[in-house]
Design an enzyme around this catalytic site. Structure first.
Site: not given
Ligand code: RIB
Length: 317
Positions: A10-11, A40-41, A263
């Site tokens: 996501n941005a 994921g990214a 993450d």
């Molecule tokens: O876990 C954080 C992420 O959650 C953010 O980067 C946002 O894109 C959402 O996916």
């Protein structure tokens, strides 16, 4: 590759606000920043920064944000041969950041939702056979669970971060080694909610997840650290009371922005598991990675490399 993350990108459109707006209220915030994100990214970037040879598999739109996310992953050292561009807008997250370092996030999944089973199949040469495959739930659940099953069958260690929260069927739980969840996600994974008698008894939730079939479980508790348990020797399945739950303390730091810290934790845990660490040791290292991340703004933008993490751990030893 040692770690392959199959998930979302996501941005992140981030605005600092003095407080969360109420219903019908308009608030003036600070300057808008566009930062690389998506669970994921983020996990892939964190694993790569920790030194694991890492690939990311997913989809972005054929637009400026998609190109930006691709470029940021490459800069973090992630192999993006499994990242496809599709005819949909790149996933976007609207993030309100309050002075206490907490955030509120709304995700418009866009291209992430186009990552269906067929797309996962086309990228199978990237994820099939990887020692560690990491999944989360900002892509269609059917895709994530299919990859989990096939990756496990091919001999991979499957790390499932069940976020955003969702009920996880026992046949999927049995693939998880570990399942990584926060307190709320632990309840949801069990199909329970805040009215559950064990809602605040996190060791008990860990035991229930092991009893429900997970090979191992990590429950993250923010500033309180994490709980870790594994099934198997000494942790007999079917005997919840016998499951040994290890508590891993968090580092004491002042949080500026917690976005993406979970993450970072997942990516770092995966990287350490790929290096052959025990789950407990991987989680100990990952708590340091997320402690450093919360002291900086952004998700991927806040991730330190291995040398910085090692220095942080040494300083506090
Ligand atoms: O876990 C954080 C992420 O959650 C953010 O980067 C946002 O894109 C959402 O996916």
């Amino acid at each position: 590759m040692q770690v392959v993350v199959v998930g979302s990108a996501n941005a992140d459109l981030v605005v600092e606000v003095p407080r969360r707006p109420g219903a019908g209220e308009t608030l003036l915030g600070g300057e808008l920043s566009t930062l690389p994100g998506g669970k994921g990214a983020n996990q892939a970037a964190a694993a790569a920064r920790c030194g694991a040879a890492t690939g990311f598999v997913g989809s972005v739109g054929d637009d400026g944000n998609g190109a930006f996310l691709r470029e940021r992953l490459v800069a973090a050292g992630v192999d993006v041969s499994g990242l496809v561009s599709v005819d949909a807008a790149t996933g976007t997250a609207i993030i309100l950041l309050t002075p206490d370092g907490e955030n509120s996030i709304v995700v418009s999944p866009g291209a992430n939702h186009a990552f269906d089973a067929a797309a996962a199949g086309r990228a199978a040469d990237v994820w099939r056979g990887a020692p560690v495959v990491v999944l989360s739930l900002e892509i269609p659940h059917a895709t994530a669970f299919l990859v989990a099953r096939e990756a496990r069958e091919a001999g991979s260690r499957v790390v499932l971060n069940a976020a955003p929260a969702a009920r996880i069927a026992p046949e999927v739980l049995r693939l998880c080694d570990p399942l990584i969840v926060n307190e709320h996600e632990a309840l949801e994974a069990l199909g329970a909610d805040g009215s559950d008698p064990d809602a605040d008894d996190y060791p008990r939730l860990v035991r229930r997840l092991i009893a429900a079939g997970a090979r191992s479980v990590v429950v993250t508790l923010g500033a309180e650290g994490a709980l870790v348990a594994e099934s198997g020797a000494g942790n007999g399945l079917g005997d919840e009371a016998a499951v040994v739950v290890e508590a891993v303390p968090a580092y004491r730091v002042t949080a500026l922005d917690t976005t993406g810290a979970g993450d970072a934790f997942v990516g770092a845990t995966a990287a350490e598991l790929a290096r052959g660490a025990s789950l407990g040791d991987a989680v100990r290292f990952a708590t340091a990675v997320s402690a450093v991340a919360v002291q900086r703004v952004g998700a991927q933008a806040s991730y330190a490399d291995r040398a910085e993490i090692d220095a942080f751990i040494a300083e506090r030893a």
